[in-house]
Design an enzyme around this catalytic site. Structure first.
Site, short mmCIF file in Angstrom:
data_model
loop_
_atom_site.label_atom_id
_atom_site.label_comp_id
_atom_site.label_asym_id
_atom_site.label_seq_id
_atom_site.Cartn_x
_atom_site.Cartn_y
_atom_site.Cartn_z
N HIS A 33 79.69 49.07 14.51
CA HIS A 33 80.59 48.00 14.97
C HIS A 33 81.05 48.31 16.39
O HIS A 33 81.44 49.44 16.68
CB HIS A 33 81.80 47.88 14.03
N ILE A 45 77.28 38.65 6.63
CA ILE A 45 78.10 39.45 5.70
C ILE A 45 77.56 39.21 4.30
O ILE A 45 77.66 38.11 3.76
CB ILE A 45 79.59 39.05 5.80
N ASP A 92 83.88 45.57 7.37
CA ASP A 92 84.25 46.56 8.40
C ASP A 92 85.33 47.53 7.92
O ASP A 92 85.97 48.21 8.74
CB ASP A 92 84.71 45.89 9.71
C1 GAR Z 1 75.78 45.46 18.83
O1 GAR Z 1 76.76 45.58 19.83
C2 GAR Z 1 76.38 45.70 17.47
O2 GAR Z 1 77.36 46.69 17.45
C3 GAR Z 1 77.01 44.36 17.21
O3 GAR Z 1 76.06 43.43 17.69
C4 GAR Z 1 75.29 44.01 18.73
C5 GAR Z 1 73.83 43.94 18.36
O4 GAR Z 1 73.01 44.39 19.40
N1 GAR Z 1 77.29 44.19 15.81
C6 GAR Z 1 78.32 43.49 15.37
O5 GAR Z 1 79.09 42.90 16.10
C7 GAR Z 1 78.48 43.47 13.87
N2 GAR Z 1 79.83 43.15 13.50
P1 GAR Z 1 71.52 44.88 19.15
O6 GAR Z 1 70.79 43.79 18.35
O7 GAR Z 1 70.97 44.98 20.55
O8 GAR Z 1 71.55 46.20 18.43
#
Ligand code: GAR
Length: 207
Positions: free
Chosen positions: A110, A93, A151
């Site tokens: 998110h 963040i 968020d």
């Molecule tokens: C995803 O599900 C994204 O939405 C989440 O982390 C994952 C990353 O996956 N983000 C959060 O939780 C942010 N608050 P990725 O590296 O495979 O895209």
């Protein structure tokens, strides 16, 4: 053509969804020109390299506080001449400096239907654990503009999926990614690059 910079911290499946959409010609008026990671050695960097996208690693652990870290990331994005900054699984963040520099030009994906299951501590698999513990019957994903309120910025697109009786955090995460995140993130990016998203207060209107 707008320059799109993508911020990552992990596996980078959302980055891959953006790259795939770009390769299919679905990102209108924008190109991914830079990928910046808060961690070295993550697979998202590999995905960028395989697609000829320049990468930078700005390791969070090398900065003593969030102010210094945000300054480094903001300066890198300015150097990269980013027109749009996309948080795609970026797990840090950042503070207000970056919002000032890129106000209305930063979006985040998110893995839940904001304003539920969001804010500090709600990231990755933890979100899906909390969703299942609560007993809600629907979840999904949200793409929203980034403001200083974690968020809490204007929502651009949301998409929902049903929760099944036998879901685990892992199966739910997979379904939310496949059916929601990987679809709405490239869509929101393309709409932005086409200049079709208007921010009115804490709402958006897509034209
Ligand atoms: C995803 O599900 C994204 O939405 C989440 O982390 C994952 C990353 O996956 N983000 C959060 O939780 C942010 N608050 P990725 O590296 O495979 O895209």
């Amino acid at each position: 053509m707008l320059n799109i910079a993508v911020l990552v911290s992990g596996g980078g499946t959302n980055l891959q969804a953006l790259i795939d959409a770009q390769n299919r010609g679905e990102i209108k008026n924008g190109r991914i020109t830079s990928v910046i990671s808060s961690k070295d050695g993550v697979y998202a960097l590999e995905r960028a390299k395989q697609n000829g996208i320049p990468t930078r690693v700005i390791p969070r652990k090398e900065y003593s506080d969030i102010h210094a870290y945000t300054k480094a990331v903001t300066e890198a994005l300015i150097e990269e001449k980013a027109d749009l900054v996309v948080y795609a699984g970026f797990m840090t963040i950042l503070d207000g400096q970056i919002v000032k520099a890129f106000e209305g030009r930063m979006m985040n994906v998110h893995p839940a239907l904001i304003p539920s299951f969001c804010g500090k501590g709600f990231y990755g698999l933890h979100v899906h654990e909390a969703v299942l513990a609560s007993g809600v019957k629907l979840t999904g994903a949200t793409v929203h503009f980034v403001t200083e309120d974690c968020d809490g910025g204007p929502i651009i697109i949301q998409k929902a999926v049903n929760i099944n009786n036998d879901d685990t955090p892992e199966t739910l995460q997979k379904r939310v990614m496949e059916q929601c995140e990987w679809k709405i993130l490239p869509k929101a990016v393309s709409l932005f690059c086409e200049g079709r998203i208007k921010i009115i207060g804490n709402k958006t209107v897509v034209e």
